[in-house]
Design an enzyme around this catalytic site. Structure first.
Site, short mmCIF file in Angstrom:
data_model
loop_
_atom_site.label_atom_id
_atom_site.label_comp_id
_atom_site.label_asym_id
_atom_site.label_seq_id
_atom_site.Cartn_x
_atom_site.Cartn_y
_atom_site.Cartn_z
N CYS B 79 0.55 1.78 -4.18
CA CYS B 79 1.69 1.87 -3.25
C CYS B 79 2.40 0.52 -3.18
CB CYS B 79 1.24 2.40 -1.89
SG CYS B 79 2.62 2.98 -0.89
N HIS B 188 -0.58 7.45 -3.50
CA HIS B 188 -1.91 7.08 -3.02
C HIS B 188 -2.97 7.96 -3.69
CE1 HIS B 188 -0.88 4.34 0.29
NE2 HIS B 188 0.23 5.06 0.39
N GLU B 190 -6.02 7.75 -3.38
CA GLU B 190 -7.10 8.00 -2.40
C GLU B 190 -6.72 9.06 -1.38
OE1 GLU B 190 -4.94 5.61 -2.30
OE2 GLU B 190 -4.66 4.79 -0.29
#
Lengths: 252, 207
Positions: B79, B188, B190
């Site tokens: 990001c 992202h 994650e």
């Protein structure tokens, strides 16, 4: 192109999912972690957790639950309920939440949306509103739908966007639980006045209701609880059905 | 072990948890020795470019990262962490970046307006990837059309040589970039479900 989102919503009281019955394949239907993992596998695009606990002990159970969910489920998590100050933002964001939903707290504390947005960014702040028609006007209710604030829903949405909310959850109390479709007139009225993403809530009873919702400009997501919990609508079938109709969907 | 750069920017709960979930050891650290010992480095980040660069400068870790990267250690920026890898940013004035990858960071709203789109900014949500370079080790487990979760208002521009994959949002937004041992994802991983975990696994397996 950004996909439209399908979002199951879980109410959590004292660390347990409320209404989480009637599920096959999950041993403990009241376990928020098991439910979150299940919905993640089903292709839910995001999960919303509402903390409906009344006690302080319940509150710490909730953040514990949140941590366990965020350690195993890696999709965006929105958390609401009992968010009254920016410290509450901090409490849930630290436990793995990505967005914080404010409702009654934003009415009681008019600076809350702005403070949250300044500290954590607009993408973190979701203004959630419970709306009901009163004398032909759309009114905002708080305290779980018990208190009529007298606020006009469209004005409240516009104001929330202006103060820095990054998204709106519009829950229609008139259609909630009726399973006759989302409250399209209310959603249209709000969508005409704001640019931020709108998550529609209340009224979904079948797959066609989602198709109707996404025909409306400005609708980004459909949120529902019981139809998913009771398997009246299965998310994989719903997403395939919507994709077939040309709605952009994330197909996992 | 993957060293996650701790410079006071962003919430690292999900990143740490996601690496643990796929069985990859990680350490959130600002200790220079840890970066020497690590197999790989992840540079996370959310918020404003200028603030983040200032915090990174204050942490004293820029020279550490430079030295590690020059030795060929794989680095993944996520990001805002990806944006910092570029030369500079036009976010609120002009700010110098780390300069590990050629290119600069522009505002999405200006680009959308110029292209005649009235899309919402931030670009937030799940967006499928178009893969331009499937030889990148980061794409080992990724197939075209898999979606990833984005939240950003600025994007990497003038970086054609390093673009690995893009997502369509009015313009082709660089989603994955790579220049030698330097990798970046605008989204992202994650927070991108199984597809994101698979990409983190691919990074962990970069040799």
């Amino acid at each position: 192109m950004i996909a439209k989102r399908i979002i199951p919503c879980l109410d959590v009281r004292d660390g347990r999912v409320v209404k989480g019955v009637n599920f096959e394949g999950i041993r403990d239907v009241e376990d928020p972690v098991a439910m979150a993992a299940f919905y993640n596998d089903q292709g839910a695009d995001e999960l919303v957790f509402y903390d409906i606990t009344a006690s302080a002990e319940g509150r710490s159970l909730f953040t514990d639950v949140l941590k366990r969910v965020a350690s195993q489920v890696f999709i965006p998590l929105t958390v609401g309920g009992a968010v009254n100050t920016v410290d509450d933002f901090d409490r849930v964001l630290k436990c793995g939440a990505d967005k914080v939903s404010v409702n009654s707290g934003a009415v009681a504390n008019r600076g809350l949306i702005g403070e949250g947005a300044r500290r954590y960014g607009s993408q973190c702040v979701v203004l959630s509103m419970d709306v009901k028609r009163v004398d032909g006007a759309y009114r905002v209710f708080t305290k779980g739908g018990r208190v009529d604030t007298g606020l006009d829903a469209v004005e409240w949405a516009v104001r929330g966007e202006g103060e820095g909310a990054g998204e709106l959850v519009v829950n229609s109390m008139d259609t909630d639980g009726v399973k006759n479709g989302f409250d399209l007139p209310l959603l249209r009225a709000i969508a005409e006045k704001v640019k931020i993403p709108i998550i529609a809530s209340g009224g979904a009873g079948n797959m066609q209701h989602f198709a109707e919702l996404f025909e409306l400009p400005g609708m980004d997501a459909g949120l529902a609880a019981s139809i998913f919990h009771y398997k009246e609508v299965a998310i994989p079938e719903l997403k395939a059905y919507l994709a077939e109709k040309g709605v952009p969907m994330r197909l996992a | 072990m993957i060293a996650i750069v701790d410079y006071g920017v962003g919430n690292l709960f999900s990143l740490r948890s996601s690496l643990a979930f796929i069985g990859v050891e990680s350490k959130v650290t600002n200790c220079p020795d840890d970066f020497g010992m690590a197999d790989k480095i992840i540079l996370p980040g959310v918020g404003a470019f200028g603030d983040a660069m200032q915090k990174l400068r204050q942490s004293g870790l820029i020279s550490v990262l430079q030295a590690q990267v020059e030795q060929g250690k794989p680095l993944l920026g996520i990001c805002l962490g990806m944006q910092l890898l570029f030369e500079h940013s036009r976010e609120f004035g002009s700010n110098q970046g780390l300069g590990f990858i050629k290119g600069e960071i522009h505002a999405l709203d200006g680009a959308l307006e110029a292209a005649g789109f009235s899309y919402k900014v931030p670009h937030m949500g799940w967006n499928p990837l178009n893969i331009l370079n499937n030889r990148s080790p980061l794409m080992k487990y990724t197939r075209p059309g898999e979606s990833f979760y984005y939240v950003h208002s600025f994007y990497a521009a003038e970086c054609d040589e390093s673009i690995v994959a893009t997502s369509e949002y009015g313009i082709a937004v660089p989603g994955v970039v790579q220049c030698k041992n330097i990798y970046g994802t605008q989204f992202h991983p994650e927070k991108s479900g199984k597809c994101g975990l698979a990409m983190l696994k691919a990074f962990a397996e970069v040799s």
